[in-house]
Design an enzyme around this catalytic site. Structure first.
Site, PDB file in Angstrom:
ATOM      1  N   GLU A 171      19.608  -6.111   4.848  1.00 38.90           N
ATOM      2  CA  GLU A 171      19.972  -6.183   3.429  1.00 38.90           C
ATOM      3  C   GLU A 171      21.026  -5.128   3.181  1.00 38.90           C
ATOM      4  O   GLU A 171      20.771  -3.932   3.404  1.00 38.90           O
ATOM      5  CB  GLU A 171      18.751  -5.937   2.537  1.00 38.90           C
ATOM      6  N   GLY A 185      20.580  -1.036   3.923  1.00 43.88           N
ATOM      7  CA  GLY A 185      21.545   0.058   3.845  1.00 43.88           C
ATOM      8  C   GLY A 185      22.948  -0.495   3.733  1.00 43.88           C
ATOM      9  O   GLY A 185      23.157  -1.627   3.266  1.00 43.88           O
ATOM     10  N   SER A 186      23.901   0.281   4.194  1.00 42.55           N
ATOM     11  CA  SER A 186      25.297  -0.099   4.021  1.00 42.55           C
ATOM     12  C   SER A 186      25.687  -1.228   4.975  1.00 42.55           C
ATOM     13  O   SER A 186      25.084  -1.406   6.044  1.00 42.55           O
ATOM     14  CB  SER A 186      26.186   1.114   4.270  1.00 42.55           C
ATOM     15  N   GLU A 236      32.469  -2.207  -2.313  1.00 44.73           N
ATOM     16  CA  GLU A 236      31.332  -1.590  -2.998  1.00 44.73           C
ATOM     17  C   GLU A 236      31.599  -0.097  -3.193  1.00 44.73           C
ATOM     18  O   GLU A 236      31.920   0.613  -2.245  1.00 44.73           O
ATOM     19  CB  GLU A 236      30.064  -1.770  -2.159  1.00 44.73           C
ATOM     20  N   VAL A 283      26.760   0.153   8.587  1.00 44.98           N
ATOM     21  CA  VAL A 283      25.666   0.483   9.514  1.00 44.98           C
ATOM     22  C   VAL A 283      24.919  -0.793   9.911  1.00 44.98           C
ATOM     23  O   VAL A 283      24.574  -0.993  11.082  1.00 44.98           O
ATOM     24  CB  VAL A 283      24.703   1.530   8.894  1.00 44.98           C
ATOM     25  N   GLY A 284      24.696  -1.679   8.945  1.00 49.96           N
ATOM     26  CA  GLY A 284      23.994  -2.938   9.239  1.00 49.96           C
ATOM     27  C   GLY A 284      24.732  -3.779  10.278  1.00 49.96           C
ATOM     28  O   GLY A 284      24.113  -4.317  11.198  1.00 49.96           O
ATOM     29  N   CYS A 332      21.934  -1.613  -5.127  1.00 49.90           N
ATOM     30  CA  CYS A 332      22.655  -2.663  -4.406  1.00 49.90           C
ATOM     31  C   CYS A 332      22.948  -3.826  -5.352  1.00 49.90           C
ATOM     32  O   CYS A 332      23.906  -4.557  -5.166  1.00 49.90           O
ATOM     33  CB  CYS A 332      21.838  -3.141  -3.221  1.00 49.90           C
ATOM     34  N   LYS A 358      11.601   4.712   9.440  1.00 49.59           N
ATOM     35  CA  LYS A 358      12.568   5.814   9.339  1.00 49.59           C
ATOM     36  C   LYS A 358      13.236   5.738   7.970  1.00 49.59           C
ATOM     37  O   LYS A 358      14.067   4.879   7.708  1.00 49.59           O
ATOM     38  CB  LYS A 358      13.633   5.729  10.433  1.00 49.59           C
TER      39      LYS A 358
HETATM   40  P1  NAP Z   1      23.183   3.765   5.148  1.00 51.55           P
HETATM   41  O1  NAP Z   1      24.037   4.945   5.270  1.00 51.55           O
HETATM   42  O2  NAP Z   1      23.594   2.517   5.830  1.00 51.55           O
HETATM   43  O3  NAP Z   1      21.721   4.213   5.646  1.00 51.55           O
HETATM   44  C1  NAP Z   1      20.621   3.353   5.591  1.00 51.55           C
HETATM   45  C2  NAP Z   1      19.593   3.799   6.620  1.00 51.55           C
HETATM   46  O4  NAP Z   1      20.131   3.593   7.929  1.00 51.55           O
HETATM   47  C3  NAP Z   1      19.264   5.297   6.544  1.00 51.55           C
HETATM   48  O5  NAP Z   1      17.910   5.489   6.852  1.00 51.55           O
HETATM   49  C4  NAP Z   1      20.166   5.871   7.613  1.00 51.55           C
HETATM   50  O6  NAP Z   1      19.736   7.123   8.091  1.00 51.55           O
HETATM   51  C5  NAP Z   1      20.029   4.792   8.671  1.00 51.55           C
HETATM   52  N1  NAP Z   1      21.069   4.802   9.702  1.00 51.55           N
HETATM   53  C6  NAP Z   1      22.287   5.395   9.669  1.00 51.55           C
HETATM   54  N2  NAP Z   1      22.925   5.179  10.851  1.00 51.55           N
HETATM   55  C7  NAP Z   1      22.090   4.444  11.623  1.00 51.55           C
HETATM   56  C8  NAP Z   1      22.167   3.905  12.940  1.00 51.55           C
HETATM   57  N3  NAP Z   1      23.238   4.074  13.709  1.00 51.55           N
HETATM   58  N4  NAP Z   1      21.116   3.203  13.423  1.00 51.55           N
HETATM   59  C9  NAP Z   1      20.019   3.008  12.656  1.00 51.55           C
HETATM   60  N5  NAP Z   1      19.887   3.497  11.402  1.00 51.55           N
HETATM   61  C10 NAP Z   1      20.910   4.197  10.892  1.00 51.55           C
HETATM   62  O7  NAP Z   1      22.946   3.360   3.612  1.00 51.55           O
HETATM   63  P2  NAP Z   1      22.555   4.320   2.402  1.00 51.55           P
HETATM   64  O8  NAP Z   1      23.750   5.136   2.060  1.00 51.55           O
HETATM   65  O9  NAP Z   1      21.261   5.001   2.695  1.00 51.55           O
HETATM   66  O10 NAP Z   1      22.251   3.268   1.237  1.00 51.55           O
HETATM   67  C11 NAP Z   1      23.241   2.730   0.401  1.00 51.55           C
HETATM   68  C12 NAP Z   1      23.604   1.332   0.846  1.00 51.55           C
HETATM   69  O11 NAP Z   1      22.431   0.531   0.905  1.00 51.55           O
HETATM   70  C13 NAP Z   1      24.531   0.616  -0.121  1.00 51.55           C
HETATM   71  O12 NAP Z   1      25.525  -0.057   0.602  1.00 51.55           O
HETATM   72  C14 NAP Z   1      23.617  -0.386  -0.814  1.00 51.55           C
HETATM   73  O13 NAP Z   1      24.260  -1.528  -1.315  1.00 51.55           O
HETATM   74  C15 NAP Z   1      22.674  -0.719   0.274  1.00 51.55           C
HETATM   75  N6  NAP Z   1      21.436  -1.257  -0.259  1.00 51.55           N
HETATM   76  C16 NAP Z   1      21.200  -2.594  -0.124  1.00 51.55           C
HETATM   77  C17 NAP Z   1      20.039  -3.150  -0.647  1.00 51.55           C
HETATM   78  C18 NAP Z   1      19.760  -4.611  -0.488  1.00 51.55           C
HETATM   79  O14 NAP Z   1      18.591  -4.991  -0.576  1.00 51.55           O
HETATM   80  N7  NAP Z   1      20.751  -5.447  -0.244  1.00 51.55           N
HETATM   81  C19 NAP Z   1      19.113  -2.346  -1.316  1.00 51.55           C
HETATM   82  C20 NAP Z   1      19.398  -0.986  -1.451  1.00 51.55           C
HETATM   83  C21 NAP Z   1      20.555  -0.451  -0.907  1.00 51.55           C
HETATM   84  P3  NAP Z   1      20.314   8.481   7.438  1.00 51.55           P
HETATM   85  O15 NAP Z   1      19.884   8.472   6.033  1.00 51.55           O
HETATM   86  O16 NAP Z   1      19.675   9.527   8.243  1.00 51.55           O
HETATM   87  O17 NAP Z   1      21.807   8.414   7.591  1.00 51.55           O
END
Ligand code: NAP
Length: 484
Positions: free
Chosen positions: A249, A227-228, A384, A231-232, A283, A174
């Site tokens: 991550e 992701g964030s 962040e 959510v994680g 990230c 997804k």
């Molecule tokens: P996000 O809002 O947490 O979304 C990440 C993924 O999770 C998306 O596919 C999102 O779907 C999905 N999601 C949302 N709610 C969910 C739920 N309840 N259950 C399961 N999946 C769900 O993060 P983002 O805004 O896409 O990305 C930015 C964040 O990612 C930043 O905090 C960044 O630091 C982090 N990041 C970390 C790394 C690492 O390796 N540490 C690498 C890249 C990014 P939708 O898009 O449909 O909401």
């Protein structure tokens, strides 16, 4: 306008919901890059069922043969490199050279893990008993859910898909709703490489609906999420009830320490690369520059000169350094942190505004922003932002720099700029980060090494490098006596 399907059981299909959502270009919101499926629970169940049905045969396929599908898909992606980079710039906003670089990385990841089909080492050790062999074997986990963010919309799906597949798992991917096209292209390439049906499934739709349904589906044996942190954390609590293997991550608040012996011109370039490229939406982006007092004024002067010369605009145009924020919500978050930093007493040195006029009015463009006078307790030093916002902090000496650097809940990446070998090794030893760079930006990692953070940035086993296979396989231990 093109409409993109889900990919379930080897076919591109529409969602049973009958609904789609648009993927909009953040540099020009008049342009819809394509429409994608607003999937529902039935689609999720179909994808999981297809993955489960395909799993036994896929696991029985020799790993080298599994790797061949990745090699073939890599070749297909490489033949379309510029088109795929353009797709990514249009959906995510990063500049075309950055996007082409990222697709190249996804291709390299497919090739690297294709090669893992011939490795996936296990080990044999001497037994305490005569005529007994003691060794380990690997087994795939089964069906794995992969949930990915928008900021590396090709590389992150690639670095989850490739090890999961070559280790013998079937997957349901997804991607993020803001940038689903780049992941679609990976899936399309695997389809064209004739990967057996059901081995890979791709469904789009909101994280709340699709993500929740996916992680709750009993067919899922493990979840890899990027992701964030918010959510994680919630996802972890949910899957922990079922004792699923999980890998998270998440966010970072990455520091670059600049010591007094540094080449200041070099240090300024490293800070700009780490903080502003990809609009700070990495990230691993640097959001805290911790600078030793004797060089502070001179370094800041250089930093401001260089920052003011950066060109912001549509990343498809040549010469642009920084594209837009990914959407209105991220732009508002960036601007909100600018307000918060000012309210808390930080001094705005440059940037801080949304750009307007001409082509800027159709995109989410923000100036690269630098704050001075940032203290460790400020929100801008702790939280962040995920935008092009850099906070400058002064340290009296190395010890204070280390204290500031480690004084956050995150621990993804960290860098130091110095020629002092002793300090550099102290830094490597004591910095609380999973990724440590020296005389390099905080961002810019390679696929053949493990990737991941410490503290609240990450949970579970590492991604990328040979270690990635450990997450996607279970070790079993064999004691074999070859005589009775
Ligand atoms: P996000 O809002 O947490 O979304 C990440 C993924 O999770 C998306 O596919 C999102 O779907 C999905 N999601 C949302 N709610 C969910 C739920 N309840 N259950 C399961 N999946 C769900 O993060 P983002 O805004 O896409 O990305 C930015 C964040 O990612 C930043 O905090 C960044 O630091 C982090 N990041 C970390 C790394 C690492 O390796 N540490 C690498 C890249 C990014 P939708 O898009 O449909 O909401």
């Amino acid at each position: 306008m093109e409409s993109f399907g889900n990919y379930i059981n080897g076919e591109f299909v529409e969602s049973k919901s009958g609904k789609t959502f648009p993927n909009v270009n953040p540099a020009n919101f008049d342009e819809v890059v394509g429409t994608f499926q607003s999937s529902n629970e039935t689609d999720v169940a179909d994808a999981c069922a297809a993955a489960v049905a395909a799993q036994k045969d896929w696991a029985a396929t020799p790993a080298t043969k599994r790797g061949e599908y990745l090699f073939k898909a890599a070749d297909l992606l490489a033949a379309k490199l510029t088109q795929l980079g353009t797709d990514m710039t249009r959906e995510e906003g990063k500049t075309l050279p950055e996007a082409v670089g990222e697709v190249t990385r996804a291709i390299n990841i497919f090739r690297y893990f294709g090669g893992e089909g011939a490795r996936q080492f296990t080990y044999q050790v001497p037994s305490e008993r005569p005529q007994v062999l003691c060794y380990t074997i690997r087994k795939p986990l089964g069906t794995v859910a992969l949930i990915t963010p928008w900021n590396f919309p090709s590389a992150i799906p690639a670095w989850k898909l490739a090890p999961a597949l070559v280790a013998g798992n079937t997957v349901v991917l997804k991607p993020a709703s803001l940038a689903p096209l780049s992941a679609f292209r990976l899936v399309e390439a695997l389809h064209e490489a004739k990967i057996p049906k059901g081995v890979i499934n791709y469904i789009t739709g909101s994280g709340g609906a699709v993500g929740d349904a996916l992680t709750s589906n009993p067919a899922i044996n493990a979840v890899s999420f990027t992701g964030s942190t918010a959510v994680g954390d919630a996802l972890y609590r949910k899957v922990a009830e079922r004792k699923l293997r999980v890998q998270l991550e998440m966010g970072g608040k990455n520091p670059t320490i600049v010591l007094r012996d540094a080449d200041l011109n070099y240090a300024a370039d490293i800070l700009i690369n780490g903080a502003f490229f990809s609009t700070g939406q990495k990230c691993t982006a640097c959001s805290r520059a911790i600078i030793e007092r004797p060089i502070y004024e001179s370094l800041v002067k250089l930093l401001l000169e260089k920052t003011r010369s950066l060109k912001i605009g549509d990343g498809l145009k040549p010469g642009i350094h920084i594209g837009p924020a990914v959407d209105a919500h991220q732009l508002e978050t960036d601007l909100e942190y600018v307000r918060v930093a000012k309210d808390e007493g930080a001094q705005l040195l440059c940037g801080g505004r949304r750009l307007s006029g001409g082509e800027f009015d159709k995109g989410y463009f923000i100036e690269p922003t630098i704050f001075a006078g940032v203290t460790p307790q400020m929100r801008i030093a702790q939280e962040e932002v995920f935008g092009p916002v850099l906070g400058l902090m002064i340290a009296d000496d190395f010890e204070q720099a280390m204290e500031i650097a480690n004084g956050v809940r995150f621990g993804l990446s960290a860098s130091i700029v110095s020629k002092d070998l002793t300090r550099v090794h102290e830094f490597i030893d004591r910095i609380e980060a999973g990724l440590i760079t020296v005389n390099l930006p905080t961002a810019g990692v390679e696929y053949q090494l493990p990737f991941g953070g410490t503290k609240e940035s990450s949970y579970g086993m590492r991604e990328q490098g040979p270690q990635a296979i450990d997450f996607y396989s279970e070790t079993r231990t064999v004691y074999l006596r070859y005589a009775q």
